[in-house]
Design an enzyme around this catalytic site. Sequence first.
Site, PDB file in Angstrom:
ATOM      1  N   HIS A 113      85.253  50.080  41.191  1.00 53.04           N
ATOM      2  CA  HIS A 113      86.713  50.178  41.096  1.00 53.04           C
ATOM      3  C   HIS A 113      87.146  51.578  41.521  1.00 53.04           C
ATOM      4  CE1 HIS A 113      90.730  49.155  39.752  1.00 53.04           C
ATOM      5  NE2 HIS A 113      90.782  50.317  39.147  1.00 53.04           N
TER       6      HIS A 113
ATOM      7  N   ILE B  63      85.827  36.929  38.298  1.00 48.48           N
ATOM      8  CA  ILE B  63      84.591  36.163  38.098  1.00 48.48           C
ATOM      9  C   ILE B  63      84.753  35.313  36.833  1.00 48.48           C
ATOM     10  CG2 ILE B  63      82.110  36.355  37.673  1.00 48.48           C
ATOM     11  CD1 ILE B  63      83.039  37.212  40.507  1.00 48.48           C
TER      12      ILE B  63
ATOM     13  N   MET C  58      88.006  40.246  45.771  1.00 45.65           N
ATOM     14  CA  MET C  58      89.323  40.136  45.158  1.00 45.65           C
ATOM     15  C   MET C  58      89.488  38.843  44.367  1.00 45.65           C
ATOM     16  SD  MET C  58      90.679  42.903  45.622  1.00 45.65           S
ATOM     17  CE  MET C  58      90.216  44.358  46.542  1.00 45.65           C
TER      18      MET C  58
ATOM     19  N   ASN D 169      80.708  45.885  39.197  1.00 42.18           N
ATOM     20  CA  ASN D 169      81.892  45.997  40.051  1.00 42.18           C
ATOM     21  C   ASN D 169      82.194  47.459  40.332  1.00 42.18           C
ATOM     22  OD1 ASN D 169      84.336  45.023  41.383  1.00 42.18           O
ATOM     23  ND2 ASN D 169      85.456  45.848  39.631  1.00 42.18           N
TER      24      ASN D 169
HETATM   25  C1  GRF Z   1      86.999  49.499  47.501  1.00 45.63           C
HETATM   26  O1  GRF Z   1      87.924  50.575  47.373  1.00 45.63           O
HETATM   27  C2  GRF Z   1      86.694  48.958  46.127  1.00 45.63           C
HETATM   28  O2  GRF Z   1      86.652  49.946  45.123  1.00 45.63           O
HETATM   29  C3  GRF Z   1      87.866  48.061  45.904  1.00 45.63           C
HETATM   30  O3  GRF Z   1      88.080  47.413  47.147  1.00 45.63           O
HETATM   31  C4  GRF Z   1      87.651  48.309  48.176  1.00 45.63           C
HETATM   32  C5  GRF Z   1      86.677  47.569  49.049  1.00 45.63           C
HETATM   33  O4  GRF Z   1      86.486  48.319  50.214  1.00 45.63           O
HETATM   34  N1  GRF Z   1      87.608  47.111  44.848  1.00 45.63           N
HETATM   35  P1  GRF Z   1      85.345  47.805  51.275  1.00 45.63           P
HETATM   36  O5  GRF Z   1      85.669  46.344  51.595  1.00 45.63           O
HETATM   37  O6  GRF Z   1      84.022  47.962  50.606  1.00 45.63           O
HETATM   38  O7  GRF Z   1      85.520  48.714  52.457  1.00 45.63           O
END
Ligand code: GRF
Length: 183
Positions: free
Chosen positions: A100, A84, A81, A98
């Site tokens: 998403h 970069i 979160m 990444n």
């Molecule tokens: C995933 O849904 C990803 O797409 C988003 O954050 C979530 C991370 O989930 N950016 P995890 O920590 O891999 O369980």
Amino acid sequence: STISVFASGTGSNFEALADAGLPIAMVVCDHADAPVVAKAQARSIATFIIDYRDYPTKAAAETAILAALPASDLIVLAGYMRIIGPTLLAAYPGQIINLHPALLPSFPGRTGIADAYAYGVKVTGVTVHVVDAGIDSGRILAQAPVRILPGESLAHLEARIHAVEHQLLPHTVAAILKEELAL
Ligand code: GRF
């Protein structure tokens, strides 16, 4: 070849990558108490915890990350979160991807699943893309659709999206490492 995984939370995508036998050298996490840290430790994978508050600038924090990172062929952001910055982008040009949980360019940002659900689209999905200086804006590498079922709850949709992520991300990373997919 080796990859480093950056994550901030649960780490279910990290686990999917590890379970797929991908060569993960290190997990970088910006929260010491995030479940992904314990998951990596349980698999004897090196972890580097970075508290950005310990650094005066993002560049300083990213310099510290670079100093800790083993040479990696690919950096995979799996629920990281943080945006970069130029320091990491310059060190790994075109080598950061990444995940998403929406069909970019639709529904970028931190709440893509909820935004798609609230909008009322019939089909959402998952995207893997190259990271550039923007937010969720780099070249798209892979996508998978997820239909939103009539009357489906957000929680149910989230679970189905994560299940698709756990397939698409390892498959895409493996294709990159096998050079079947050019970054
Ligand atoms: C995933 O849904 C990803 O797409 C988003 O954050 C979530 C991370 O989930 N950016 P995890 O920590 O891999 O369980």
